[in-house]
Design a protein around this motif. Structure first.
Motif: not given
Length: 461
Positions: A27-40, A46-55
């Motif tokens: 139910q998350l939007s793309n913007n909300e998902l980006e924030q959720e993944l950054a926090k995770a 054990l997680l590698e996260f690359e922020p979306n340059p578009e956002m």
């Protein structure tokens, strides 16, 4: 003081962590998902996260701005031969707070277990846009039980529904208009007003004699209720002051940037859906950690590290499932709305959530989550998935036309009218009838209001 041991049987709801996470991500939007993944990624090494340059980039909005309900495609049309990647375009849309978002804010403040909060959030996701729960609890229980077998009690579902119905706005979670009004009256009677008797009479009328209010049969109401006409009219006044559609009030607007989840392109004469690579979440398992864990073997991994590994794997898997579900739903929508992408709003066909749910073999509540704050880009602009769902109206030719298409026709008629002699709702009804569309005058008036077109006397210059 005696000490004793007793056995007590109780029912408790429990959603698996995987299911809770899957529902939340969906139910998350793309913007909300980006924030959720950054926090995770911050919480799990054990997680590698690359922020979306578009956002991250602060882009200039495109010339066309969608308001989420109206179609301004004529100002944003792109040539079919244009090679522009629509997925790289942001658009600023006016985001309207949804009923689901408002309910979730309240659910998180309740003093209940996380499992109960998850169940309440799931039920909230099953509500329609008016705030009604049309599915029976048994159906929802069966659907939810396939994903979380612990939910095997109707009593648990009933308790959860009662808690949901105690939230604001009053009347949400009802299965019909009578129950919706009754819930609102119950809320009033929690702190009895001076005219308590009139409110109790109103409760009796909505629960047993609501149809008589519609027919204005006051004489019959007096007989069945044993009250005077004055008392009946006071109670009816209370009823008319209640909200018939509790979800209709959620139109708080705020600007937000949107990156479309999918793109629609014309290939070999058909409109097809493609994933937007620019919107794809950049999350994966850390290769170095994964290699070390494999070399040492799963059995030698200590408890906390093993839990982190499981959580990371769940997240990556649920993200992939989220993408797959969004693409599957988008494909079914585009398959049914081919004419829209060629003709615009007048080509919109009637479509309801149930049709998509049956096609992808998912529950309607799941489709509701997928279609909220998910966007597709096409040559006409950027649209929320929900834009493509509309009710059905009949035509004299025996076919059907969507309410969205009728609104587009009404808008076109008004745009072409003479400013000195604007067209009345009755005349619009006649013009639509000449085109073969059977629409009541009150329906035309309702759609005109939705399009924010003033009545005839205010349009005259």
């Amino acid at each position: 003081m005696a000490i004793s041991l007793n056995t007590r049987v109780s029912q408790q709801v429990s959603l698996t962590p995987q299911l809770q996470q899957s529902i939340k991500l969906l139910q998350l939007s793309n913007n909300e998902l980006e924030q959720e993944l950054a926090k995770a990624a911050e919480d799990n090494p054990l997680l590698e996260f690359e922020p979306n340059p578009e956002m991250e980039s602060n882009l200039t909005p495109s010339s066309a701005q969608m308001d989420g309900t109206q179609n301004h495609w004529s100002n944003n049309r792109v040539s079919q031969d244009d090679d522009e990647d629509w997925g790289e375009r942001y658009e600023r849309v006016a985001h309207k707070q949804t009923l689901l978002e408002y309910l979730e804010e309240q659910i998180h403040l309740l003093n209940i277990s996380p499992e109960e909060q998850s169940l309440l959030a799931y039920l909230a996701g099953c509500l329609d846009e008016r705030g009604y729960l049309l599915d029976d609890l048994e159906t929802i229980q069966v659907d939810l039980g396939t994903q979380s077998p612990e939910i095997n009690s109707k009593k648990v579902m009933e308790v959860a529904l009662e808690k949901l119905q105690s939230l604001d706005p009053p009347g949400i979670g009802a299965n019909c208009l009578a129950q919706c009004l009754s819930l609102q009256i119950d809320r009033v009677l929690l702190n009895p007003p001076p005219d308590k008797a009139n409110w109790e009479l109103a409760k009796l009328i909505v629960t047993k004699h609501l149809s008589m209010v519609g027919t204005r049969d006051w004489q019959k109401l007096r007989k069945v209720c044993g009250k005077s006409e004055a008392e009946i009219l006071k109670a009816v006044a209370h009823i008319r002051g209640l909200q018939h559609n509790p979800g209709a009030q959620f139109e708080l607007e705020s600007d937000q940037w949107v990156l479309p989840d999918v793109m629609v392109k014309l290939k070999r004469g058909r409109w097809v859906v493609e994933s937007n690579p620019n919107a794809k979440p950049r999350i994966s398992l850390n290769n170095e950690y994964t290699r070390i864990l494999k070399e040492h073997g799963q059995k030698k991994i200590d408890g906390p590290l093993k839990q982190k590994m499981l959580e990371a794997s769940w997240l990556v898997k649920n993200i992939a499932q989220r993408e797959e579900t969004i693409l599957k739903v988008a494909h079914e929508i585009v398959l049914r709305q081919q004419q829209f992408f060629s003709m615009g709003a007048v080509g919109m066909k009637p479509l309801v959530l149930r049709e998509i749910a049956e096609a992808v073999e998912m529950h309607e509540s799941t489709i509701s989550r997928v279609t909220t704050q998910k966007y597709l880009a096409c040559q006409l602009g950027i649209f929320e998935f929900k834009h493509f769902f509309s009710s059905q109206l009949s035509s004299e030719k025996g076919g059907a036309i969507s309410s969205t298409a009728i609104q587009a026709l009404i808008k076109k008629i008004v745009e072409e009218e003479s400013p000195k002699k604007p067209i009345s709702d009755t005349k619009i009804t006649e013009l639509l009838s000449e085109q073969g569309y059977i629409v009541a005058r009150r329906t035309v008036a309702k759609y005109r209001d939705m399009l924010r077109i003033p009545p005839v006397h205010l349009r005259k210059t």
